[in-house]
Design a protein around this motif. Structure first.
Motif, PDB file in Angstrom:
ATOM      1  N   PHE A  82       1.161  -2.945  -7.877  1.00 38.51           N
ATOM      2  CA  PHE A  82       1.329  -2.788  -6.435  1.00 38.51           C
ATOM      3  C   PHE A  82       1.330  -4.154  -5.741  1.00 38.51           C
ATOM      4  O   PHE A  82       2.207  -4.453  -4.928  1.00 38.51           O
ATOM      5  N   GLY A  85       4.493  -5.999  -6.531  1.00 39.51           N
ATOM      6  CA  GLY A  85       5.626  -5.437  -5.804  1.00 39.51           C
ATOM      7  C   GLY A  85       5.640  -5.844  -4.351  1.00 39.51           C
ATOM      8  O   GLY A  85       6.695  -6.115  -3.775  1.00 39.51           O
ATOM      9  N   TRP A 109       5.820   1.283  -3.305  1.00 40.11           N
ATOM     10  CA  TRP A 109       4.873   0.734  -4.279  1.00 40.11           C
ATOM     11  C   TRP A 109       3.564   1.523  -4.289  1.00 40.11           C
ATOM     12  O   TRP A 109       2.926   1.653  -5.332  1.00 40.11           O
ATOM     13  N   GLU A 110       3.168   2.056  -3.147  1.00 40.09           N
ATOM     14  CA  GLU A 110       1.966   2.897  -3.111  1.00 40.09           C
ATOM     15  C   GLU A 110       2.190   4.171  -3.921  1.00 40.09           C
ATOM     16  O   GLU A 110       1.306   4.612  -4.664  1.00 40.09           O
ATOM     17  N   VAL A 112       4.277   4.485  -6.446  1.00 39.31           N
ATOM     18  CA  VAL A 112       4.299   4.054  -7.849  1.00 39.31           C
ATOM     19  C   VAL A 112       2.872   3.872  -8.350  1.00 39.31           C
ATOM     20  O   VAL A 112       2.524   4.301  -9.462  1.00 39.31           O
ATOM     21  N   LYS A 113       2.021   3.259  -7.534  1.00 40.15           N
ATOM     22  CA  LYS A 113       0.621   3.037  -7.920  1.00 40.15           C
ATOM     23  C   LYS A 113      -0.098   4.358  -8.168  1.00 40.15           C
ATOM     24  O   LYS A 113      -0.788   4.520  -9.184  1.00 40.15           O
TER      25      LYS A 113
END
Length: 159
Positions: A82, A85, A109-110, A112-113
């Motif tokens: 994160f 990114g 990105w949040e 994805v995290k």
């Protein structure tokens, strides 16, 4: 019965918004230092290692230490991804488009995290022999709480 003030009276009470100049923004940034995301992730990793070693030492069981360490990794690896990114620079010329792109990138990105964290938790029973769920959750929660410690211990304002 309360009456509402007309819109133009309310606007007269509000101070005029004045954007900062580049120099004012630089001075404000110098007086209000921020916490590096890399430093927070590093402290999370260190805390996770300590929790794993303490769990192993207190119980005398290797699998409990590995479980706590894996819980910390389920926080540290997605947080590092994160942070990486978000560190990407937006090359758009229009400041408004750049701001919207940064906000969109933050949410991507949040997600994805979160997805990576959930995937790591689902994979835990296959990756850690004799997984101890309580130990893994302790490692996960303690590593997550480092964010709050970073806010408390952030660099002080310079006068």
């Amino acid at each position: 019965m309360a009456t509402m003030a007309p819109l133009n009276e309310m606007e007269a009470d509000e101070p005029e918004f004045k954007p900062m100049t580049a120099e004012e923004a630089r001075q404000w940034s110098e007086k209000n230092p921020s916490v590096s995301p890399g430093a927070v992730v590093g402290v999370q990793a260190l805390v996770g290692l300590v929790v794993a070693l303490v769990a192993w030492g207190l119980t005398g069981r290797e699998n409990v230490g590995w479980s706590a360490g894996y819980g910390a990794l389920a926080v540290v690896i997605p947080a590092a991804l994160f942070a990486r990114g978000l560190a990407r620079k937006w090359s758009l010329e229009n400041p408004q488009a750049r701001a919207m792109g940064a906000a969109f990138g933050f949410f991507i990105w949040e997600m994805v995290k979160i997805a990576l964290t959930v995937a790591m938790l689902f994979a835990a029973p296959r990756l850690v022999a004799n997984l101890s769920w309580p130990a893994m959750l302790v490692g996960l929660v303690v590593s997550m709480k480092v964010y709050w410690v970073a806010l408390v211990l952030r660099p002080k304002r310079r006068t």
